[in-house]
Scaffold this motif. Structure first.
Motif, mmCIF file in Angstrom:
data_model
loop_
_atom_site.group_PDB
_atom_site.id
_atom_site.type_symbol
_atom_site.label_atom_id
_atom_site.label_comp_id
_atom_site.label_asym_id
_atom_site.label_seq_id
_atom_site.Cartn_x
_atom_site.Cartn_y
_atom_site.Cartn_z
ATOM 1 N N ILE A 175 0.833 -1.210 0.000
ATOM 2 C CA ILE A 175 0.000 0.000 0.000
ATOM 3 C C ILE A 175 0.865 1.257 0.000
ATOM 4 C CG2 ILE A 175 -1.638 1.348 1.381
ATOM 5 C CD1 ILE A 175 -2.824 -1.357 2.313
ATOM 6 N N LEU A 176 1.891 1.272 0.831
ATOM 7 C CA LEU A 176 2.763 2.451 0.901
ATOM 8 C C LEU A 176 3.499 2.682 -0.412
ATOM 9 C CD1 LEU A 176 4.187 1.908 4.501
ATOM 10 C CD2 LEU A 176 2.631 3.736 3.793
ATOM 11 N N LYS A 227 5.759 0.467 9.311
ATOM 12 C CA LYS A 227 6.382 0.410 7.983
ATOM 13 C C LYS A 227 6.631 1.815 7.435
ATOM 14 C CE LYS A 227 6.664 -4.046 7.054
ATOM 15 N NZ LYS A 227 7.928 -4.732 6.691
ATOM 16 N N ALA A 228 5.677 2.738 7.703
ATOM 17 C CA ALA A 228 5.853 4.117 7.235
ATOM 18 C C ALA A 228 7.074 4.764 7.892
ATOM 19 C CB ALA A 228 4.587 4.923 7.528
ATOM 20 N N ILE A 229 7.230 4.551 9.197
ATOM 21 C CA ILE A 229 8.391 5.105 9.904
ATOM 22 C C ILE A 229 9.688 4.569 9.300
ATOM 23 C CG2 ILE A 229 9.632 5.093 12.116
ATOM 24 C CD1 ILE A 229 6.858 5.151 13.493
ATOM 25 N N PRO A 245 6.785 10.755 7.473
ATOM 26 C CA PRO A 245 6.368 11.335 8.761
ATOM 27 C C PRO A 245 5.092 10.686 9.269
ATOM 28 C CG PRO A 245 6.867 13.055 7.159
ATOM 29 C CD PRO A 245 6.853 11.765 6.397
ATOM 30 N N VAL A 246 5.084 10.338 10.565
ATOM 31 C CA VAL A 246 3.927 9.672 11.158
ATOM 32 C C VAL A 246 3.417 10.474 12.344
ATOM 33 C CG1 VAL A 246 3.168 7.640 12.479
ATOM 34 C CG2 VAL A 246 4.545 7.343 10.406
ATOM 35 N N VAL A 247 2.114 10.710 12.346
ATOM 36 C CA VAL A 247 1.419 11.379 13.450
ATOM 37 C C VAL A 247 0.322 10.435 13.923
ATOM 38 C CG1 VAL A 247 -0.053 13.321 14.122
ATOM 39 C CG2 VAL A 247 1.895 13.698 12.599
#
Length: 372
Positions: free
Chosen positions: A91-92, A114-116, A121-123
């Motif tokens: 997906i990413l 996985k995003a990190i 950037p993760v919020v």
């Protein structure tokens, strides 16, 4: 701007995510927003209904109580950790978000981790006063955490980057006035008590309220709106019929579901309810004193921690479910509603806990994160 939103399992995770998405769309109409949720959960219905696309992953939470059945479920959850990691990577890679935003629940974990790792950037927004395991884990790995209250900060890992923003609310909770709401509902000058146990209901609260409504019906000094939840309406009707209490009339209105909550809360003098994160943001916004009955069936007893935020401010009374009886609840209702000064003081106190610009605070953090 490409924004990946994730969070689900309960309305307490989904509604904040939708509110954040709506704010981003308002400020950036051309933003592309993709939701990621758990297959078969509530978000697969609510997110498309709100007009946003959603991708799903096969993911489940781990069971904390070790039974033979739960050991099997945890083995499946462990397998899902691997498969959801593969799905998250896909997906990413396909969506290529500029930022990933989570609102809690186990579905957030795999894709935000996985995003990190990909440098995105993760919020992550935490709507409860006691952060969940997923949020704590993500905070440790470098996510920015948005908190519902200052009290929640002490439960995060040392060194976590956290900002108090509050929980985003529907505008009606901020704008409806008591006089208009009471006129809309057709209630008189007697104190109005609003009670509910959640959209599915809570049997112990329903059973207790049936006895309370019987006592109140005999005395006639109060008015009531009670939401039974879908699972509890038939049983409560049967109990009230046996007690000679009307479902509707003589100042009593028993409903299966309260679909006009902002109006009912604005009209009420006292609210009796569970301690879900969003409800405990709505009470301060509406300025309502409350009797809080935390659910004992939630992870890490987080509803009790939610309740203590208002109790410690003199804005609420907490009765744990193990201590809940009709006699105690009725005595507490009478004690509060008979004392107008106390009602007013509790109302003043609860308003001090209100954060009315949560959507602006959250958007500000998103802008700063993206350096817009």
């Amino acid at each position: 701007m490409r924004v990946l939103m994730t969070g689900g399992g309960t309305a307490g995770h989904i509604n904040p995510a939708l509110a954040i998405a709506d704010k981003i769309k308002k400020e950036h109409p051309d933003a592309e927003i993709l939701f990621v949720g758990a297959k078969g959960r509530m978000e697969t219905r609510l997110v498309p209904a709100a007009g946003y696309p959603i991708r799903t992953e096969t993911v489940r939470g781990f069971q904390r109580q070790l039974t033979l059945k739960n050991i099997g479920l945890n083995m499946l959850a462990a397998i899902n950790v691997v498969t959801s990691g593969v799905e998250s990577d896909r997906i990413l890679k396909e969506f290529r978000p500029d930022i990933a935003i989570g609102t809690g629940g186990y579905v957030c974990g795999p894709i935000l981790r996985k995003a990190i790792k990909r440098g995105i950037p993760v919020v992550v927004h935490e709507s409860n006063a006691f952060p969940g395991m997923t949020v704590k884990m993500l905070a440790k790995e470098g996510a920015t955490v948005l908190l519902c209250s200052e009290k929640a900060r002490q439960h995060l890992p040392q060194g976590a980057h956290a900002v108090v923003t509050g929980n985003p609310l529907r505008p009606d909770f901020l704008t409806l006035d008591k006089v208009t709401a009471r006129r809309t509902l057709g209630v008189d000058e007697r104190p109005l008590v609003l009670s509910f146990g959640g959209s599915l209901g809570a049997q112990h609260i329903n059973d207790t309220m049936a006895q309370v409504l019987s006592l109140s019906h005999q005395r006639g000094a109060l008015q009531h709106i009670h939401g039974t939840g879908r699972a509890g309406f038939a049983a409560m009707k049967q109990q009230l019929d046996a007690l000679g209490v009307p479902l509707h009339g003589d100042g009593i209105a028993v409903r299966e579901y309260i679909d006009d909550m902002p109006v009912c809360m604005a009209a009420a003098d006292l609210v009796i309810c569970r301690c879900g994160a969003m409800t405990l943001s709505e009470l301060p916004a509406a300025g309502k004193p409350s009797i809080l009955i935390p659910s004992p069936y939630v992870a890490e007893n987080h509803q009790y921690h939610n309740a203590m935020v208002l109790v410690e401010q003199g804005a609420a009374v907490c009765i744990e479910e193990k201590d809940l009886t009709a006699e105690r609840l009725w005595a507490t209702i009478e004690e509060i509603t008979a004392n107008r000064d106390r009602l007013q003081q509790m109302s003043d106190n609860v308003r001090q806990a209100a954060i009315l610009d949560a959507d602006e605070r959250i958007y500000r953090v998103i802008r700063e994160t993206l350096q817009l």
